[in-house]
Design an enzyme around this catalytic site. Sequence first.
Site, PDB file in Angstrom:
ATOM      1  N   SER A   1       0.811  -1.131   0.102  1.00 30.59           N
ATOM      2  CA  SER A   1       0.224   0.178  -0.001  1.00 30.59           C
ATOM      3  C   SER A   1       0.862   1.239  -0.080  1.00 30.59           C
ATOM      4  O   SER A   1       1.980   1.377  -0.818  1.00 30.59           O
ATOM      5  CB  SER A   1      -0.929   0.016   1.276  1.00 30.59           C
ATOM      6  OG  SER A   1      -1.805   0.725   1.100  1.00 30.59           O
TER       7      SER A   1
ATOM      8  N   ASP B   1      -5.003  -3.028  -3.719  1.00 29.26           N
ATOM      9  CA  ASP B   1      -4.222  -2.915  -2.611  1.00 29.26           C
ATOM     10  C   ASP B   1      -3.666  -4.361  -1.876  1.00 29.26           C
ATOM     11  O   ASP B   1      -4.387  -4.944  -1.768  1.00 29.26           O
ATOM     12  CB  ASP B   1      -4.796  -2.036  -1.341  1.00 29.26           C
ATOM     13  CG  ASP B   1      -3.915  -1.496  -0.285  1.00 29.26           C
ATOM     14  OD1 ASP B   1      -3.297  -2.211   0.373  1.00 29.26           O
ATOM     15  OD2 ASP B   1      -4.002  -0.416   0.085  1.00 29.26           O
TER      16      ASP B   1
END
Length: 428
Positions: free
Chosen positions: A40, A203
């Site tokens: 992320s 993500d």
Amino acid sequence: MLAGGAARGAYEAGVVQHLVEEVARDLDHVVRFDVLCGTSVGALNACGLAAFADLGQGGARRLIEVWTRLQVSELVRPDARGILEMGTRLLGRPSTTRVPAREGGLIDPEGLERLVAHSIPFARIEDNLRAGYVDALTVSTTHVASGRTVVYVDTHEGEIPSWGNDPTTIARAARIGAQHALASAAIPILFRAVKLDGDYHCDGGLRQNVPLSPARRLGASHVLVVNPRHLETTPLDDGAAEDIFPGPLFLLGKTLNALLLDRIDTDLARLSSINRILEAGTRVAGPGFVEALNREMGFPEGVGLRTMKAMLVRASDDIGQLAVNFVRSPAFSRASGMGVKLLRRLAERDSRSEADLLSYLLFDGGFAGQLIEMGRADARARHEELCRFFAEAARSALEQEALRRDAEVVRSAVPREPGGDLEPLAAG
């Protein structure tokens, strides 16, 4: 190991700055990160550190400059087309745009894409890998169609070690670029997914927020994990009654915490349990215990269980509450734009309601500066422990290098048949 957290990622830059400046000063040698693993926003930070690895302390300063120059009005803007696409898909209607990669995000990603392209010189990553300033860089994503974790691994040789038989994870050698980092940072609902190798990725924190497994497979003996998440210690029965069920924005913030940050302690606890078992077995059965155990379990040579020391640095204060206070402060009063109105809306109500979501979206240089200072302060509070940790890691690296050189000497002494392959030594 740099975890997710969107705008909270500035905290990680503060911790790193303390390491490369203060810890390095007291150890009297450069603090070097042999392997950088990010997920992320941690992937963005890891790529930046890899690109600036040759600059030493200057690399951390460059990263901090990027964070403290953020303009929230440029980075937090509603994506009208993305919202429309989400609505039409929910209603079962056909797409209204010929650009399907735009669907699925509430926040327009173009500002973040420009920032990443202009701030991180990805070509320098390969230069630093080749020069030995860093050994490996990994970025983890989630493959949307299958839900499996894909770990992109960048090394100078372009090869990756054996990854074992984990059905939930795929390892791929790659020259990591902006698209890999953006895919890893594409938080579902907030940002659109990104196409890599023809497939959509989002993500990586959905399945692997702390990339301990890639670090272990790349040979790390010591890992430092940075977590921009305050550990809440307030008991559930605090006397406050809940009369109204929390709204969707509150639930979204808590969901992001659960997906991106809350599993770190579980992963580290599992690692600690494995370490204790292996250390106890070695004490009972002798120094060959771990090697024999891996053979018995069917692991090939060089793969399998082994001890890996870990240290965690986490946020000491509630970053959600800090975000509320910042948006309500005069320092934020000059910001404008649709996204800014949303952030002010999140900060208007009871600070406990939407504070978590607000802290993920507050891509503002002033707020980032506060998180950087918190990261530095938290690292400073554990300065002596960090010095011991990195000193032990340096000793371990020297021991491993000595073993590698000894093994090369042994291999070079093995006789070869003329024109043939390497022949094993006879027994005895």
